[in-house]
Design an enzyme around this catalytic site. Structure first.
Site, mmCIF file in Angstrom:
data_model
loop_
_atom_site.group_PDB
_atom_site.id
_atom_site.type_symbol
_atom_site.label_atom_id
_atom_site.label_comp_id
_atom_site.label_asym_id
_atom_site.label_seq_id
_atom_site.Cartn_x
_atom_site.Cartn_y
_atom_site.Cartn_z
ATOM 1 C CG ASN A 285 4.832 11.434 10.280
ATOM 2 O OD1 ASN A 285 5.945 11.703 10.715
ATOM 3 N ND2 ASN A 285 4.294 12.050 9.246
ATOM 4 C CG HIS B 20 5.474 15.439 12.816
ATOM 5 N ND1 HIS B 20 4.425 15.095 11.982
ATOM 6 C CD2 HIS B 20 5.982 16.580 12.304
ATOM 7 C CE1 HIS B 20 4.297 15.989 11.024
ATOM 8 N NE2 HIS B 20 5.230 16.906 11.205
ATOM 9 C CD GLU C 117 4.267 11.739 1.693
ATOM 10 O OE1 GLU C 117 3.542 12.220 0.786
ATOM 11 O OE2 GLU C 117 4.520 10.518 1.798
HETATM 12 P P1 GH3 Z 1 1.168 6.664 0.482
HETATM 13 O O1 GH3 Z 1 1.920 7.833 0.019
HETATM 14 O O2 GH3 Z 1 1.980 5.431 0.460
HETATM 15 O O3 GH3 Z 1 -0.136 6.496 -0.243
HETATM 16 O O4 GH3 Z 1 0.789 6.833 1.997
HETATM 17 P P2 GH3 Z 1 1.121 8.058 2.902
HETATM 18 O O5 GH3 Z 1 0.804 7.720 4.290
HETATM 19 O O6 GH3 Z 1 2.504 8.483 2.655
HETATM 20 O O7 GH3 Z 1 0.114 9.060 2.285
HETATM 21 P P3 GH3 Z 1 -0.144 10.604 2.345
HETATM 22 O O8 GH3 Z 1 0.514 11.287 1.231
HETATM 23 O O9 GH3 Z 1 -1.653 10.757 2.382
HETATM 24 O O10 GH3 Z 1 0.434 11.097 3.707
HETATM 25 C C1 GH3 Z 1 1.463 11.974 3.794
HETATM 26 C C2 GH3 Z 1 1.788 12.187 5.236
HETATM 27 O O11 GH3 Z 1 3.026 12.863 5.333
HETATM 28 C C3 GH3 Z 1 0.790 13.025 5.934
HETATM 29 C C4 GH3 Z 1 1.577 13.983 6.765
HETATM 30 O O12 GH3 Z 1 1.344 13.854 8.165
HETATM 31 C C5 GH3 Z 1 2.996 13.592 6.510
HETATM 32 N N1 GH3 Z 1 3.822 14.776 6.342
HETATM 33 C C6 GH3 Z 1 3.695 15.746 5.416
HETATM 34 N N2 GH3 Z 1 4.669 16.674 5.602
HETATM 35 C C7 GH3 Z 1 5.414 16.278 6.654
HETATM 36 C C8 GH3 Z 1 6.557 16.790 7.349
HETATM 37 O O13 GH3 Z 1 7.089 17.852 7.009
HETATM 38 N N3 GH3 Z 1 7.069 16.088 8.377
HETATM 39 C C9 GH3 Z 1 6.515 14.901 8.769
HETATM 40 N N4 GH3 Z 1 7.069 14.260 9.800
HETATM 41 N N5 GH3 Z 1 5.437 14.401 8.175
HETATM 42 C C10 GH3 Z 1 4.885 15.044 7.126
HETATM 43 MG MG MG Z 2 1.896 12.174 -0.340
HETATM 44 MG MG MG Z 3 3.184 9.103 0.858
#
Ligand code: GH3
Ligand code: MG
Ligand code: MG
Length: 428
Positions: free
Chosen positions: A311, A316, A346
């Site tokens: 992101n 985004h 996600e």
């Molecule tokens: P990891 O899972 O490998 O531990 O790291 P990560 O960076 O994926 O970890 P985390 O689950 O903490 O972060 C999830 C991120 O996903 C945070 C948020 O900004 C992003 N996210 C959640 N929903 C959406 C979405 O609908 N669209 C986008 N573009 N980003 C999203």
């Molecule tokens: Mg996550």
């Molecule tokens: Mg993640």
């Protein structure tokens, strides 16, 4: 024996008191034409003239600018031919007020056969004609389809909206024909809809109206559409039903909106997958089914690795595209009985009925490898971590998902881009 003159008195009394207007004129057709010799009480009430004012006068005093000349010509031709006449036209009261009259004239002959008198019976039908025009205007202006049927279900009238909705140019093809067979012959799935089961026909058998009934009508071109139907029986004075009035409207748009709302309530807008709320309902059902039948059931929970960084690097919107692409890729891998949902931001969850841990691990590994090796158009390489858990005997939904989550967490902490099974975490 009643004497002749007494009988005449009785007849005169009857005519005097009749509800309809009665006018008797001389039988003279040549100019200046017939003159009035008698009018009854109803006539004086209808026209506003007294008897004294009209006796000796010509019936033409009742005519005026809107009186239909063709009717008068027809009248004259009939009388000259010695025939009786029946018609309707506009007449005028003494005060100039027009009214719609329906009248007939019968010649009365003397013993030698020549016409002595004409007897005319007249009725003011203004209010009836106005009521008819009112109904006609109402029917023509209504957006709802309205049609009438007789006891046999045959069309008796069809308003313009009904014609348009059913795809007909005019009512000629419909009037007198079986309404059920023309518009209601099959249900929405195309299965035959027998007349005996037609709820509209039943209205005529039971006399019970049909209200807000949802059904399916067919157009002339063979296409169908959902309708809401109201059907009301038409009663004879004697208390039997002689037909019905059917009001209907096209509810395609309403049905589409309902389906859309239903979809929105159960689906995630971004990916089109089931949302968590709906997935939980399906999972609960599948768990109780698996526990009953003894069949296996497994979950794969997966999460994009370092999605925050993706992101941050690409924005985004690109992040959103990756979520959509991932949903497509994984969805394409699953069997039709499997259920895929967006569990959180996600995080995704796949429910695999009739699948044990080994099968679920294998599938998870295939998915992992596919995602890792397939470059995403907008952001290059993306990897996911996956946790697998198989339902254990007597296990509840929360417990099963918690174990899948723990397996996913282990995959993350052990380096990401890998599959971990809940069973491998068990400490002896
Ligand atoms: P990891 O899972 O490998 O531990 O790291 P990560 O960076 O994926 O970890 P985390 O689950 O903490 O972060 C999830 C991120 O996903 C945070 C948020 O900004 C992003 N996210 C959640 N929903 C959406 C979405 O609908 N669209 C986008 N573009 N980003 C999203
Ligand atoms: Mg996550
Ligand atoms: Mg993640």
């Amino acid at each position: 024996m009643v004497a002749n003159h007494e009988r005449l008195d009785v007849l005169r009394l009857a005519v005097d008191q009749a509800y309809n207007s009665v006018v008797i004129t001389t039988g003279e057709l040549d100019t200046p034409g017939p003159t009035i010799v008698y009018v009854n009480q109803a006539f004086t009430e209808m026209t506003g003239y007294t008897r004294e004012e009209v006796v000796g006068a010509t019936p033409r005093i009742l005519q005026g600018p809107k009186t239909d000349r063709t009717q008068l010509d027809r009248l004259r031709a009939r009388l000259e031919a010695g025939q009786s006449f029946q018609g309707s036209t506009v007449n005028y009261r003494k005060d100039g007020h027009p009214y719609l009259v329906e009248w007939n004239i019968t010649p009365v002959r003397d013993a030698a056969g020549s016409v002595d008198y004409y007897v005319s019976v007249q009725r003011d039908i203004t209010s009836r004609a106005e009521a008819e025009r009112f109904s006609q205007t109402l029917l023509n202006g209504l957006g709802e389809g309205v049609f009438g049927i007789d006891e046999g279900g045959r069309f008796t009238f069809v308003n313009p909206a009904a014609l348009a909705l059913l795809g007909f140019d005019g009512d000629a093809e419909l009037l007198g024909r079986n309404s059920h067979q023309l518009t209601h012959h099959s249900d929405a799935e195309g299965n035959p809809y027998p007349e005996e089961e037609c709820p509209i026909y039943r209205v005529m058998q039971t006399g019970e109206p049909l209200e807000a009934w949802q059904d399916w009508f067919w157009r002339r071109d063979g296409s169908g559409f959902p309708v809401e139907v109201y059907a009301t029986p038409l009663w004879r004075e004697m208390g039997t039903v002689f037909g019905g009035v059917v009001v209907f409207r096209d509810i395609s748009e309403q049905k589409r909106l309902e389906a859309e709302l239903e979809r929105q309530a159960s689906h995630d807008r971004l990916t089109g997958l089931y949302n968590r709320r709906f997935f939980d309902q399906l999972l609960a059902k599948e768990i109780s089914r698996a526990l009953r039948s003894g069949e296996a059931l497994s979950l794969i929970m997966f999460d994009i690795d370092h999605f925050k960084a993706i992101n941050d690097n690409y924005g985004h919107l690109i992040g959103d595209e990756i979520l959509q692409e991932l949903a497509r890729q994984v969805g394409g891998r699953l069997r039709s009985a499997d259920i895929l949902a967006r569990w959180g931001g996600e995080e995704f969850m796949a429910l695999l009925p009739d699948t044990g841990e080994a099968g679920a691990r294998e599938l998870a590994e295939t998915i992992r490898a596919q995602v890792a090796h397939q470059a995403f158009p907008s952001a290059g390489d993306v990897t996911i971590s996956l946790g697998v858990a198989e339902l254990e005997a007597g296990e509840a939904l929360e417990e099963l998902t918690r174990r899948a989550d723990e397996a996913l967490y282990a995959a993350k902490t052990q380096g990401r881009n890998r599959v971990k099974a809940a069973s491998s975490l068990d400490t002896p």
